[in-house]
Design a protein around this motif. Structure first.
Motif, PDB file in Angstrom:
ATOM      1  N   MET A   1       0.850  -1.186   0.000  1.00 45.51           N
ATOM      2  CA  MET A   1       0.000   0.000   0.000  1.00 45.51           C
ATOM      3  C   MET A   1       0.891   1.243   0.000  1.00 45.51           C
ATOM      4  O   MET A   1       1.895   1.281   0.703  1.00 45.51           O
ATOM      5  N   VAL A   2       0.508   2.229  -0.794  1.00 46.66           N
ATOM      6  CA  VAL A   2       1.258   3.480  -0.886  1.00 46.66           C
ATOM      7  C   VAL A   2       0.440   4.581  -0.221  1.00 46.66           C
ATOM      8  O   VAL A   2      -0.719   4.800  -0.584  1.00 46.66           O
ATOM      9  N   VAL A   3       1.036   5.265   0.763  1.00 43.78           N
ATOM     10  CA  VAL A   3       0.339   6.320   1.486  1.00 43.78           C
ATOM     11  C   VAL A   3       1.113   7.622   1.324  1.00 43.78           C
ATOM     12  O   VAL A   3       2.235   7.764   1.840  1.00 43.78           O
ATOM     13  N   ASP A   4       0.533   8.546   0.601  1.00 44.47           N
ATOM     14  CA  ASP A   4       1.180   9.840   0.347  1.00 44.47           C
ATOM     15  C   ASP A   4       0.105  10.820  -0.078  1.00 44.47           C
ATOM     16  O   ASP A   4      -0.797  10.460  -0.837  1.00 44.47           O
ATOM     17  N   ASP A   5       0.198  12.051   0.410  1.00 47.91           N
ATOM     18  CA  ASP A   5      -0.843  13.022   0.076  1.00 47.91           C
ATOM     19  C   ASP A   5      -0.634  13.651  -1.291  1.00 47.91           C
ATOM     20  O   ASP A   5      -1.471  14.436  -1.744  1.00 47.91           O
ATOM     21  N   HIS A   6       0.451  13.317  -1.976  1.00 48.52           N
ATOM     22  CA  HIS A   6       0.680  13.826  -3.322  1.00 48.52           C
ATOM     23  C   HIS A   6       0.323  12.736  -4.340  1.00 48.52           C
ATOM     24  O   HIS A   6       1.004  11.715  -4.428  1.00 48.52           O
ATOM     25  N   ALA A   7      -0.728  12.976  -5.096  1.00 55.25           N
ATOM     26  CA  ALA A   7      -1.198  11.971  -6.045  1.00 55.25           C
ATOM     27  C   ALA A   7      -0.135  11.622  -7.073  1.00 55.25           C
ATOM     28  O   ALA A   7      -0.022  10.461  -7.491  1.00 55.25           O
ATOM     29  N   ILE A   8       0.677  12.598  -7.455  1.00 51.39           N
ATOM     30  CA  ILE A   8       1.689  12.330  -8.474  1.00 51.39           C
ATOM     31  C   ILE A   8       2.741  11.362  -7.962  1.00 51.39           C
ATOM     32  O   ILE A   8       3.285  10.547  -8.711  1.00 51.39           O
ATOM     33  N   VAL A   9       3.030  11.420  -6.649  1.00 51.10           N
ATOM     34  CA  VAL A   9       3.981  10.476  -6.050  1.00 51.10           C
ATOM     35  C   VAL A   9       3.395   9.069  -6.077  1.00 51.10           C
ATOM     36  O   VAL A   9       4.067   8.097  -6.444  1.00 51.10           O
ATOM     37  N   ARG A  10       2.127   8.963  -5.688  1.00 49.52           N
ATOM     38  CA  ARG A  10       1.484   7.648  -5.704  1.00 49.52           C
ATOM     39  C   ARG A  10       1.455   7.085  -7.129  1.00 49.52           C
ATOM     40  O   ARG A  10       1.725   5.897  -7.344  1.00 49.52           O
ATOM     41  N   ARG A  11       1.132   7.937  -8.104  1.00 47.98           N
ATOM     42  CA  ARG A  11       1.095   7.475  -9.492  1.00 47.98           C
ATOM     43  C   ARG A  11       2.471   6.990  -9.945  1.00 47.98           C
ATOM     44  O   ARG A  11       2.596   5.989 -10.658  1.00 47.98           O
ATOM     45  N   GLY A  12       3.505   7.706  -9.521  1.00 45.62           N
ATOM     46  CA  GLY A  12       4.857   7.315  -9.904  1.00 45.62           C
ATOM     47  C   GLY A  12       5.240   5.957  -9.340  1.00 45.62           C
ATOM     48  O   GLY A  12       5.832   5.121 -10.039  1.00 45.62           O
ATOM     49  N   ILE A  13       4.897   5.721  -8.081  1.00 46.67           N
ATOM     50  CA  ILE A  13       5.215   4.428  -7.462  1.00 46.67           C
ATOM     51  C   ILE A  13       4.416   3.317  -8.128  1.00 46.67           C
ATOM     52  O   ILE A  13       4.937   2.232  -8.403  1.00 46.67           O
ATOM     53  N   LEU A  14       3.144   3.594  -8.402  1.00 48.61           N
ATOM     54  CA  LEU A  14       2.315   2.599  -9.084  1.00 48.61           C
ATOM     55  C   LEU A  14       2.903   2.229 -10.443  1.00 48.61           C
ATOM     56  O   LEU A  14       2.976   1.049 -10.804  1.00 48.61           O
ATOM     57  N   ALA A  15       3.346   3.241 -11.181  1.00 39.53           N
ATOM     58  CA  ALA A  15       3.916   2.984 -12.501  1.00 39.53           C
ATOM     59  C   ALA A  15       5.175   2.143 -12.388  1.00 39.53           C
ATOM     60  O   ALA A  15       5.413   1.239 -13.208  1.00 39.53           O
ATOM     61  N   TYR A  16       5.996   2.431 -11.366  1.00 43.43           N
ATOM     62  CA  TYR A  16       7.227   1.662 -11.199  1.00 43.43           C
ATOM     63  C   TYR A  16       6.919   0.222 -10.799  1.00 43.43           C
ATOM     64  O   TYR A  16       7.480  -0.731 -11.367  1.00 43.43           O
ATOM     65  N   VAL A  17       6.020   0.047  -9.841  1.00 44.41           N
ATOM     66  CA  VAL A  17       5.714  -1.301  -9.350  1.00 44.41           C
ATOM     67  C   VAL A  17       5.189  -2.187 -10.472  1.00 44.41           C
ATOM     68  O   VAL A  17       5.445  -3.393 -10.496  1.00 44.41           O
ATOM     69  N   ASP A  18       4.476  -1.590 -11.412  1.00 46.38           N
ATOM     70  CA  ASP A  18       3.960  -2.356 -12.550  1.00 46.38           C
ATOM     71  C   ASP A  18       5.077  -3.028 -13.348  1.00 46.38           C
ATOM     72  O   ASP A  18       4.836  -3.995 -14.076  1.00 46.38           O
ATOM     73  N   THR A  19       6.302  -2.511 -13.215  1.00 43.14           N
ATOM     74  CA  THR A  19       7.433  -3.062 -13.966  1.00 43.14           C
ATOM     75  C   THR A  19       8.208  -4.101 -13.168  1.00 43.14           C
ATOM     76  O   THR A  19       9.141  -4.713 -13.702  1.00 43.14           O
ATOM     77  N   VAL A  20       7.847  -4.310 -11.894  1.00 42.64           N
ATOM     78  CA  VAL A  20       8.591  -5.238 -11.029  1.00 42.64           C
ATOM     79  C   VAL A  20       7.751  -6.493 -10.810  1.00 42.64           C
ATOM     80  O   VAL A  20       6.648  -6.426 -10.269  1.00 42.64           O
ATOM     81  N   ALA A  21       8.289  -7.631 -11.225  1.00 41.02           N
ATOM     82  CA  ALA A  21       7.495  -8.864 -11.257  1.00 41.02           C
ATOM     83  C   ALA A  21       6.983  -9.294  -9.893  1.00 41.02           C
ATOM     84  O   ALA A  21       5.864  -9.796  -9.769  1.00 41.02           O
ATOM     85  N   ASP A  22       7.784  -9.116  -8.824  1.00 42.85           N
ATOM     86  CA  ASP A  22       7.408  -9.675  -7.528  1.00 42.85           C
ATOM     87  C   ASP A  22       6.741  -8.667  -6.593  1.00 42.85           C
ATOM     88  O   ASP A  22       6.523  -8.952  -5.419  1.00 42.85           O
ATOM     89  N   LEU A  23       6.403  -7.479  -7.111  1.00 41.92           N
ATOM     90  CA  LEU A  23       5.725  -6.473  -6.292  1.00 41.92           C
ATOM     91  C   LEU A  23       4.370  -6.138  -6.895  1.00 41.92           C
ATOM     92  O   LEU A  23       4.195  -6.150  -8.118  1.00 41.92           O
TER      93      LEU A  23
END
Length: 213
Positions: A1-23
């Motif tokens: 779970m990603v907890v951050d009040d900046h939506a752009i930060v959450r979007r960035g982490i989501l985009a990165y995690v999509d590229t990591v097979a085990d996350l």
């Protein structure tokens, strides 16, 4: 779970995690209060909880320190990794006292964020080397009282500080995982520490292991 009040930060982490097979991101929240509500909702619906929460510190309503304390108290199986900036180093102490399992800088390489998540999920400690150095320099108070520990417990403390899980410690010392868990608990109790991360910082401060990096 990603907890951050900046939506752009959450979007960035989501985009990165999509590229990591085990996350996989299973939830997100804009502040600590929303994160706790989501965890409670998942528990009520008997939906699996996240193994790790990436937690910002400065947020409205319920900040990262308070949210970390609530998660470690109410959802003990969920680990919290603090995502911090140098300007928030003082708050990291409070987050560690609240039970955070580690921390990374907001400008860390994405691969380091993945390493921190994997370490926390495995019951290990991940410390950003730059923040660890600043924290250990600022740590105040009386000596750690390492004299309270037996030789085996000092060995356990060193292994914990090196990031070993209870399973790793059991393998290294050729003892059962249950015995390793008991030793770790005894060390934390004797030193009046609330987390493995605090134990790692203390071991660095006392010279048992060198600072990371």
């Amino acid at each position: 779970m990603v907890v951050d009040d900046h939506a752009i930060v959450r979007r960035g982490i989501l985009a990165y995690v999509d590229t990591v097979a085990d996350l996989q991101v299973v939830g997100e929240a804009a502040d600590g209060q929303e994160a706790l509500a989501e965890l409670e909702r998942r528990r009520t619906l008997e939906v699996p909880l996240p193994e790790v929460v990436l937690m910002d510190l400065q947020m409205p309503r319920l900040d990262g320190v308070e949210a970390t304390a609530a998660i470690t108290r109410d959802f003990p199986g969920v680990k919290v990794v603090v995502v911090t900036s140098f300007g928030e180093v003082e708050r990291v102490h409070a987050a560690l006292a609240a039970g955070a399992a580690g921390y990374v800088l907001k400008d860390a390489d994405p691969d380091e964020v993945a390493r921190a998540v994997r370490a926390a999920a495995a019951g290990e400690v991940h410390l950003d080397s730059a923040v660890a150095r600043r924290l250990t320099r600022r740590m105040a108070g009386p000596p750690a009282g390492l004299g309270k520990l037996t030789a085996r417990e000092r060995e356990i403390l060193t292994l914990v500080a090196q990031g070993n899980s209870n399973r790793d410690i059991a393998r290294i010392l050729v003892i059962s995982e249950r015995t390793a868990r008991t030793h770790v608990s005894n060390v934390l109790t004797k030193l009046q520490l609330s987390s493995r991360t605090q134990a790692a910082l203390l071991a660095i401060r006392e010279g048992l292991i060198p600072p990371p990096g």
